[in-house]
Design a protein around this motif. Structure first.
Motif, PDB file in Angstrom:
ATOM      1  N   MET A  75       0.603  -1.163   0.172  1.00 20.13           N
ATOM      2  CA  MET A  75       0.190   0.038  -0.024  1.00 20.13           C
ATOM      3  C   MET A  75       0.964   1.253  -0.094  1.00 20.13           C
ATOM      4  SD  MET A  75      -3.003  -0.726  -0.237  1.00 20.13           S
ATOM      5  CE  MET A  75      -3.867   0.610  -0.156  1.00 20.13           C
ATOM      6  N   VAL A  79       0.402   3.775  -2.964  1.00 19.45           N
ATOM      7  CA  VAL A  79       0.329   5.097  -2.781  1.00 19.45           C
ATOM      8  C   VAL A  79       1.131   6.268  -3.171  1.00 19.45           C
ATOM      9  CG1 VAL A  79       0.199   6.829  -0.743  1.00 19.45           C
ATOM     10  CG2 VAL A  79      -1.305   4.796  -0.477  1.00 19.45           C
ATOM     11  N   GLU A  83       0.686   8.956  -6.296  1.00 23.42           N
ATOM     12  CA  GLU A  83       0.893  10.584  -6.051  1.00 23.42           C
ATOM     13  C   GLU A  83       1.950  10.956  -7.176  1.00 23.42           C
ATOM     14  OE1 GLU A  83      -0.540  12.647  -3.943  1.00 23.42           O
ATOM     15  OE2 GLU A  83      -1.887  11.108  -3.575  1.00 23.42           O
ATOM     16  N   ASP A  98      -2.239  13.780   0.829  1.00 22.40           N
ATOM     17  CA  ASP A  98      -3.040  12.632   0.402  1.00 22.40           C
ATOM     18  C   ASP A  98      -2.548  11.442   0.763  1.00 22.40           C
ATOM     19  OD1 ASP A  98      -4.558  14.766  -0.700  1.00 22.40           O
ATOM     20  OD2 ASP A  98      -4.000  14.501  -2.807  1.00 22.40           O
ATOM     21  N   ALA A  99      -1.108  11.227   0.688  1.00 21.35           N
ATOM     22  CA  ALA A  99      -0.360   9.923   0.664  1.00 21.35           C
ATOM     23  C   ALA A  99      -0.682   9.449   2.180  1.00 21.35           C
ATOM     24  CB  ALA A  99       1.026  10.138   0.534  1.00 21.35           C
ATOM     25  N   SER A 102      -4.450   8.254   2.822  1.00 19.88           N
ATOM     26  CA  SER A 102      -4.566   7.200   1.952  1.00 19.88           C
ATOM     27  C   SER A 102      -4.092   5.782   3.044  1.00 19.88           C
ATOM     28  CB  SER A 102      -3.754   6.939   0.598  1.00 19.88           C
ATOM     29  OG  SER A 102      -4.348   8.250  -0.314  1.00 19.88           O
ATOM     30  N   GLY A 105      -6.285   5.539   5.749  1.00 21.43           N
ATOM     31  CA  GLY A 105      -7.530   5.027   5.271  1.00 21.43           C
ATOM     32  C   GLY A 105      -7.502   3.385   5.328  1.00 21.43           C
TER      33      GLY A 105
END
Length: 133
Positions: A75, A79, A83, A98-99, A102, A105
């Motif tokens: 992951m 990720v 990006e 964002d990374a 993610s 999540g």
């Protein structure tokens, strides 16, 4: 995100230059490919031996832990690949936040998985103690 990648690139380039200079000072006539062979060979086998030791011990405790580490690693790579792809194509925004979100999540969903697994284990344990199953 761009700044983070540039910092990492500067560190890697600095290490590369240092190793190149050390090879020249010691009289070794190594090409860039020779350095790659030696550095990645040593780093790779060292990482493998450490990983093998840790995973051997974890396998005795829980295969879930090994699955988590493997999945988290994949992951992490995925990720950052997404990006970087966003930066290259201009679609979306390449952003370190964002990374991070993610990966959070994945961790959130994994925590939910563990909670469900724990509840199932607890219910089975209680039912066995009561002689129902």
């Amino acid at each position: 995100m761009k700044e983070f990648i540039l910092i990492i690139a500067d560190i890697v380039n600095g290490i590369h230059d240092l190793l190149n200079a050390m090879a020249k000072q010691t009289g070794l006539n190594l090409t860039d490919k020779d350095l790659h062979l030696w550095v990645f060979g040593i780093v790779g086998i060292t990482f493998f031996l450490i990983t093998h030791l840790i995973f051997t011990k974890l396998a005795k405790l829980s295969i879930t832990a090994i699955s988590f580490i493997y999945t988290f690693t994949v992951m992490f790579i995925l990720v950052f690949a997404v990006e970087i792809q966003q930066k290259i194509t201009g679609r979306g925004e390449m952003d370190f936040a964002d990374a991070v979100i993610s990966l959070w999540g994945f961790l959130l969903f994994f925590a939910a998985f563990l909670a469900i697994k724990g509840i199932i284990f607890l219910v089975k344990y209680i039912l066995k103690r009561k002689g129902i199953i």
